[in-house]
Enzyme design. Structure first.
Site, PDB file in Angstrom:
ATOM      1  N   CYS A   1      -5.411  39.899  -0.306  1.00  0.00           N
ATOM      2  CA  CYS A   1      -5.553  41.010   0.633  1.00  0.00           C
ATOM      3  C   CYS A   1      -5.047  42.284  -0.033  1.00  0.00           C
ATOM      4  O   CYS A   1      -3.869  42.381  -0.421  1.00  0.00           O
ATOM      5  CB  CYS A   1      -4.778  40.733   1.922  1.00  0.00           C
ATOM      6  SG  CYS A   1      -4.863  42.075   3.128  1.00  0.00           S
TER       7      CYS A   1
ATOM      8  N   ASP B   1       6.332  -0.712  -5.047  1.00  0.00           N
ATOM      9  CA  ASP B   1       6.144  -0.321  -3.654  1.00  0.00           C
ATOM     10  C   ASP B   1       7.435  -0.407  -2.857  1.00  0.00           C
ATOM     11  O   ASP B   1       7.440  -0.047  -1.679  1.00  0.00           O
ATOM     12  CB  ASP B   1       5.066  -1.204  -3.007  1.00  0.00           C
ATOM     13  CG  ASP B   1       4.168  -0.411  -2.073  1.00  0.00           C
ATOM     14  OD1 ASP B   1       3.971   0.795  -2.330  1.00  0.00           O
ATOM     15  OD2 ASP B   1       3.659  -0.999  -1.106  1.00  0.00           O
TER      16      ASP B   1
ATOM     17  N   LYS C   1       0.247  -1.775   2.841  1.00  0.00           N
ATOM     18  CA  LYS C   1       0.811  -2.805   1.956  1.00  0.00           C
ATOM     19  C   LYS C   1       0.203  -2.784   0.549  1.00  0.00           C
ATOM     20  O   LYS C   1       0.085  -1.734  -0.055  1.00  0.00           O
ATOM     21  CB  LYS C   1       0.663  -4.171   2.621  1.00  0.00           C
ATOM     22  CG  LYS C   1       1.420  -4.271   3.944  1.00  0.00           C
ATOM     23  CD  LYS C   1       1.315  -5.645   4.580  1.00  0.00           C
ATOM     24  CE  LYS C   1       2.082  -5.683   5.887  1.00  0.00           C
ATOM     25  NZ  LYS C   1       2.003  -7.005   6.540  1.00  0.00           N
ATOM     26  N   LYS C   2      -0.209  -3.958   0.043  1.00  0.00           N
ATOM     27  CA  LYS C   2      -0.666  -4.042  -1.344  1.00  0.00           C
ATOM     28  C   LYS C   2      -1.946  -3.255  -1.563  1.00  0.00           C
ATOM     29  O   LYS C   2      -2.122  -2.605  -2.600  1.00  0.00           O
ATOM     30  CB  LYS C   2      -0.883  -5.502  -1.746  1.00  0.00           C
ATOM     31  CG  LYS C   2      -1.346  -5.672  -3.188  1.00  0.00           C
ATOM     32  CD  LYS C   2      -1.602  -7.124  -3.536  1.00  0.00           C
ATOM     33  CE  LYS C   2      -2.160  -7.241  -4.959  1.00  0.00           C
ATOM     34  NZ  LYS C   2      -2.449  -8.642  -5.332  1.00  0.00           N
TER      35      LYS C   2
ATOM     36  N   ASP D   1      -8.357  -8.887  -0.960  1.00  0.00           N
ATOM     37  CA  ASP D   1      -9.204  -9.238  -2.103  1.00  0.00           C
ATOM     38  C   ASP D   1     -10.593  -9.703  -1.636  1.00  0.00           C
ATOM     39  O   ASP D   1     -11.603  -9.315  -2.225  1.00  0.00           O
ATOM     40  CB  ASP D   1      -8.523 -10.312  -2.951  1.00  0.00           C
ATOM     41  CG  ASP D   1      -7.899 -11.417  -2.109  1.00  0.00           C
ATOM     42  OD1 ASP D   1      -8.116 -11.420  -0.882  1.00  0.00           O
ATOM     43  OD2 ASP D   1      -7.198 -12.274  -2.672  1.00  0.00           O
TER      44      ASP D   1
END
Length: 1103
Positions: free
Chosen positions: A64, A416, A557-558, A804
């Site tokens: 500006c 984790d 989670k995983k 998986d």
């Protein structure tokens, strides 16, 4: 990326980004302070908190001109495009700044600056997908850092950063020729960014002394378009000939170079077959017809026998036990359906063979850099107290010592749990790796995990000829023992957490002291220029990653941790392939990555392979494998059968992925063979026109139907066909995807988006490390996945604890195929729970994930039609989510023998000769199917029988509780848990096998054992009591009951623990025989008359 050994911690949402110096001296900087980005930069954007960049002129970016309210360029662009187009402070309408795209309402300007289409990626049609992606990456990262762009939006380097190649290439503008350049040195412009990035090579130019033929100049045709007669076409031909000559060098004998002339070598048509490096890198090995044909015949015969069996069972009810009969028939029908779902995916079993020598000949030429693709390796861990750091360290060491070019390997460890114990253990591991890695490669040892290498019972001198091997091995073993002591000391220290939390060596509080509320952390331990092994050689990258966690966010989670690794690896190393392993699965075969690359990099069949799955093999399991921990039947029979269809399912570890498939793209479409037209048929064919119309109508319907199923996929995956040799129409369609759609799919990181578009991977070299670090912290932030397709269509799929199965299923639905690779030496080995209770809880978790998938929208019964999923492959996925429901009929069926023995009734009426033949044929066909499967699968009868036993044990315990838990969780929102309590243990070999841990999972099989044993006792005693005629009907009931007891026998052994003085079998039979003899003694008691006691009148009046 060089971080100088510092830990990077930060939160993109909170605008925190800190470099922590974790060296021994504890210095943050020259003044001993830890500097943040706010201290190192200038003004901060008042909207997002990012640093306000510097323009090309070296001045601060001002959005500006009225109030100079500090706003960065991305926020300025977003405000103009999506907001109210006004300054947040003074409410003045933003004017267009040079380099920004126009929006509706801008004033008309006559002059067009060179950055007019900087963010318009639709103008990159003239570039290939690889170059276009790099152009996007440069335009995002280098805005305001001394870079500028040309009219097409292609970033160009500043004068002092121009590639050295440009000074050697004579330039020719698009449409005008330089009069100072001779006509034989004309060439196309090579944009500066083409000299950088993985997979982008400068074009070769012919010798200037050789005159080139004049080419026709078509005014309407762009000179940059490749075509016959252009300089580019001639250069490509010369480059192609050079590559072909390099490939043909493998067939030349070094000492007999004069035997063949150059022309004879080029003209020989047999040379391609002689060249080993140009042959396929793998091949299928079908099961021999002498094994597979009888197997298929038995399957068909068994189907026929099943039909006859059910015909007899349904037409011959048991009137006096109608309830038992009806229940048994329902259970048997379910078992038959379950058998069909399990059996037919094994119809086309195959094996595969790889050729590692051909891989080396093709991609590793002597004297040239290796052309093998880069691989990012992911190791996931959560709790170091449950997953010992020493096991994780061995896994990491086996990865760092893998037989693969070191500059092509990057190991990412996901913590984790944000545990400082894991961080410190990795620090010690990186130091020990400097000694361990050169030792492994010098002596070519296997396996390259030190714990298992030094503990294996074998002659370690076999095939070793180096005189210094014994001395260096002893020294290395001492080094490893010292390393183990350090790790054990860290574990002992971590048992008691200080009140104020952990503190790093430089006095900085550990950022992960609060496990549920901490910033993202990244630490590069190995891979930067300052760290080499003891011999001065480069080491693979080792990177510690702990994603950000905050209360109120779903972290998945995983699966969420793996997706965070996918993003951070794309920013830092961006390999086109990745391998994921659990922290307890080490690389047992150092050539495992090469085995996978034989499929992934095969030029004929590799483009459609989404992942290569290796079988799981385990250490530390007792010889008898009481609870079928090795799972040999699944890995050596079922998975081979799936490999002959569309490929094996993903089992969670030991799998090499193609990142493009993980990004949610569809598989490359097959090139269809040309169909017949009217010209193929005689003119007198009256049905020709009609057949054409019908065919056209049918194809239109199919296309319309398929478009409905893939409408969402097409909107999201418009870049699905980016690959070498793609035609221009698909390339234009893919590159016309807007930035907004990319951000909705991948998130708000421009670096990751550009990396995802690079099929061959690679990170540009001229991007500042600070920019990459900021992006790496951003992509692991807890809110990054919000309103994106991560976990839905991209990466590991959310919605189940068995992520998986879902992830592999989605890839197969997109038309990809997978490959099952079984090397002679197992590629990976891990540890498995050998204790009964732990094994049951492992199976419980798997079954719970299947129940969650069954109750979700991704259930293979109704999901994925119209895609590329093979129908027999669908059978396999349906079986993988339906099997927990088998626990109900299995539990009922195992209860029926005891009920029959206790009530004296049976589920089958009096058997006729025809029924006897049907029953015998059914049992023989079941046995024959198993025997033939063992034959072509290479499975022993012990493994097969243990698998059958544990199918019953797990079915009546873990599968049943998983079904109950899944229904409560999905339908009622109630989470349940089953506690495991250890009751005792013994020392010695396989001592964990004899630990008794009581859990509620043990109740159903224990009950079945007791009632069936009691039923046998009651049935035998009843037969003795009723005489000879009752023994005939008893045999059928006893056979039924003993079938249940034999299948539950391993469970009984685990329940009774280790019996030092008396074998279990003797104890069981003692109890059984004692009960029978006791009842017989009551029956033949000589003191009691057979007709009862004789009462005589004694004559005495007792009244």
């Amino acid at each position: 990326m060089d971080t100088r050994g510092r830990l990077i911690a930060g939160s993109h949402n909170r605008n925190e980004f800190i470099l922590i110096n974790a060296d021994e001296n504890g210095r943050g900087d020259e003044n001993g302070r830890i500097k943040s980005v706010k201290e190192l930069s200038g003004q901060m954007c008042q909207i997002c908190g990012d640093e306000v960049e510097i323009t090309v002129d070296g001045e601060l970016f001002v959005a500006c001109n009225e109030c100079a309210f500090p706003v960065c360029r991305p926020c300025y662009e977003y405000e103009r495009r999506e907001g109210n187009q006004a300054c947040p402070q003074c409410k003045t309408r933003y004017k267009r700044i040079k380099g920004s795209p126009r929006v509706e309402g801008d004033e008309e300007e006559d002059d067009i600056d060179d950055l007019d289409h900087e963010f318009d990626y639709g103008n990159l049609n003239g570039l290939g997908p690889q170059e276009g992606a790099e152009a996007m990456l440069y335009s995002h990262l280098n805005s305001g850092r001394g870079y500028h762009s040309n009219a097409s939006g292609i970033p160009a380097l500043s004068a002092h950063e121009t590639s050295p190649l440009s000074s050697e290439i004579p330039l020719l503008t698009y449409g005008e020729e330089d009069s100072e350049i001779s006509s034989d040195r004309h060439a196309l412009i090579v944009p500066p960014f083409m000299a950088h990035g993985n997979g982008i090579h400068p074009a070769s130019f012919p010798d200037p002394s050789i005159p080139l033929q004049p080419r026709p100049m078509v005014p309407k045709k762009d000179i940059a378009v490749y075509g016959y007669g252009s300089v580019a076409w001639k250069d490509r031909m010369e480059d192609w000939k050079k590559r072909q000559n390099d490939k043909l060098q493998v067939v030349k004998h070094q000492g007999d170079g004069g035997n063949f002339g150059g022309n004879e070598l080029d003209d020989d048509p047999d040379l391609p077959t002689m060249d080993e490096g140009r042959q396929p890198l793998s091949r299928k090995l079908p099961i021999t017809s002498s094994k597979i044909n009888p197997y298929r015949m038995i399957i068909i015969l068994r189907l026929v026998i099943l039909g006859l069996f059910f015909h007899y069972r349904i037409l011959h009810p048991v009137n006096n036990a109608y309830g038992l009969w009806l229940t048994s028939v329902i259970c048997e029908i379910w078992f038959a359906v379950s058998w069909i779902l399990d059996q037919f995916p094994k119809w086309y079993p195959i094996e595969r063979e790889t050729y590692l020598e051909r891989l080396s000949l093709r991609y590793e030429k002597e004297g040239k850099p290796s052309e093998l693709a880069s691989v990012d390796i992911f190791v996931s861990t959560v709790d170091p107290l449950k997953e010992p750091p020493l096991i994780t360290a061995n896994t990491v060491l086996s990865i760092l010592a893998v037989d693969y070019p070191v500059d092509k390997v990057a190991c990412y460890v996901s913590d984790d749990g944000a545990a400082m114990l894991t961080f410190e253990a990795l620090s010690e591991t990186s130091e020990f790796a400097r000694k361990w890695v050169p030792f492994c490669k010098k002596f070519n040892i296997e396996p390259r995990a030190p714990e298992w290498y030094f503990s294996q019972k074998m002659d370690y001198l076999k095939n070793k000829v180096h005189p210094a091997f014994v001395r260096e091995r002893r020294a290395m073993k001492r080094e490893y023992e010292e390393f183990k002591v350090k790790i054990n000391a860290l574990v002992a220290t971590a048992q008691k957490v200080p009140e104020d939390g952990w503190t790093m060596q430089d006095g900085t509080p550990w950022p992960g002291n609060n496990v549920r509320d901490h910033p993202g952390m990244i630490q590069v331990f190995l891979g930067h220029s300052d760290v080499c092994d003891v011999e001065g050689n480069e080491l693979p990258r080792l990177i510690y990653v702990s994603r950000e966690k905050r209360p109120g966010f779903e972290h998945h989670k995983k699966a969420g941790a793996m997706n965070a690794l996918v993003r951070v690896s794309a920013v830092i190393s961006n390999a086109p392939y990745l391998l994921n392993v659990d922290c307890d699965h080490y690389i047992n075969n150092s050539k495992a990555l090469r085995e996978a690359m034989c499929f992934m990099m095969d030029p004929t069949s590799g483009k459609k392979v989404c992942y290569v799955q290796f079988p799981q093999r385990f250490d530390g399991i007792d010889r008898h494998d009481r609870y079928s921990n090795r799972n040999v039947v699944f890995f050596d029979i079922n998975m081979k059968g799936l490999d002959g269809l569309q490929g094996p399912i993903y089992v969670g570890t030991g799998c090499v992925f193609r990142k493009k498939a993980l990004y949610g793209y569809d598989a490359p479409a097959k090139k269809k063979s040309p169909s017949k037209t009217c010209n193929c048929w005689p003119k007198w064919c009256c049905l020709c026109c009609g057949s054409r119309k019908n065919t056209n109508a049918k194809t239109k319907k199919e296309k319309k139907k398929k478009s409905k199923h893939r409408e969402a996929s097409k909107q999201i995956h418009a870049l699905e066909n980016i690959e070498e040799g793609i035609n221009e129409s698909n390339a234009e369609k893919s590159l016309n995807m807007t930035q907004m759609k990319l951000e909705k799919k991948f998130g708000q990181s421009p670096v990751f988006i550009a990396s995802a578009l690079l099929e061959n991977g690679g990170v540009p070299q001229n991007v500042s490390p600070a920019s990459l670090l900021k992006e790496a912290i951003q992509v692991i932030s807890c809110g990054y996945e919000d309103k994106t397709e991560w976990g839905k269509e991209v990466g590991w799929i959310y919605g189940s604890v068995t992520e998986d199965i879902l992830t592999g299923f989605k890839m197969h639905c997109h038309g990809w195929r997978s490959v099952y690779c079984i090397p002679k030496r197992p590629a990976f080995k891990g540890s498995a729970p050998i204790n009964l209770s732990d094994r049951l809880h492992q199976v419980l978790r798997w079954a719970l994930g299947s129940v969650e998938i069954f109750l979700s929208r991704h259930c293979p019964i109704w999901y994925g039609y119209g895609g590329g999923l093979n129908w027999l492959e669908r059978f396999s996925y349906i079986n993988s989510v339906v099997y927990p429901w088998t626990s109900i009929p299995l539990l009922v069926y195992c209860t029926l023998p005891a009920i029959c023995l206790l009530t004296g009734q049976f589920i089958v009426p009096e058997i006729s000769n025809y029924a006897s033949l049907v029953f015998m044929a059914l049992f023989i066909s079941i046995a024959a199917t198993g025997i033939l499967e063992m034959q072509w699968g290479g499975v022993g009868i012990d493994d097969w029988w243990r698998n059958e036993q544990f199918w019953v044990i797990g079915g009546v315990s873990s599968h049943l509780f998983a079904l109950i838990q899944g229904l409560l969780k999905v339908l009622g929102g109630v989470s349940t848990n089953f506690t495991v309590t250890s009751k005792g243990a013994d020392d010695g070999a396989f001592s964990e096998l004899y630990i008794f841990k009581w859990t509620s999972l043990l109740i159903p099989p224990t009950t079945l054992l007791i009632i069936n044993i009691v039923g046998v006792v009651v049935g035998v005693s009843d037969a003795i009591n009723n005489g000879y005629d009752s023994w005939g009907p008893l045999f059928g009931r006893l056979f039924f009951a003993f079938w249940v007891i034999m299948h539950l026998y391993p469970f009984l052994k685990g329940l009774m623990g280790k019996q030092d003085r008396m074998p279990t079998i003797i104890l069981v039979w003692s109890i059984l025989l004692a009960s029978i003899l006791t009842l017989m003694w009551v029956r033949i008691n000589p003191f009691v008359s057979k007709d009862g006691p004789v009462l005589e009148v004694c004559g005495l009046n007792c009244d």
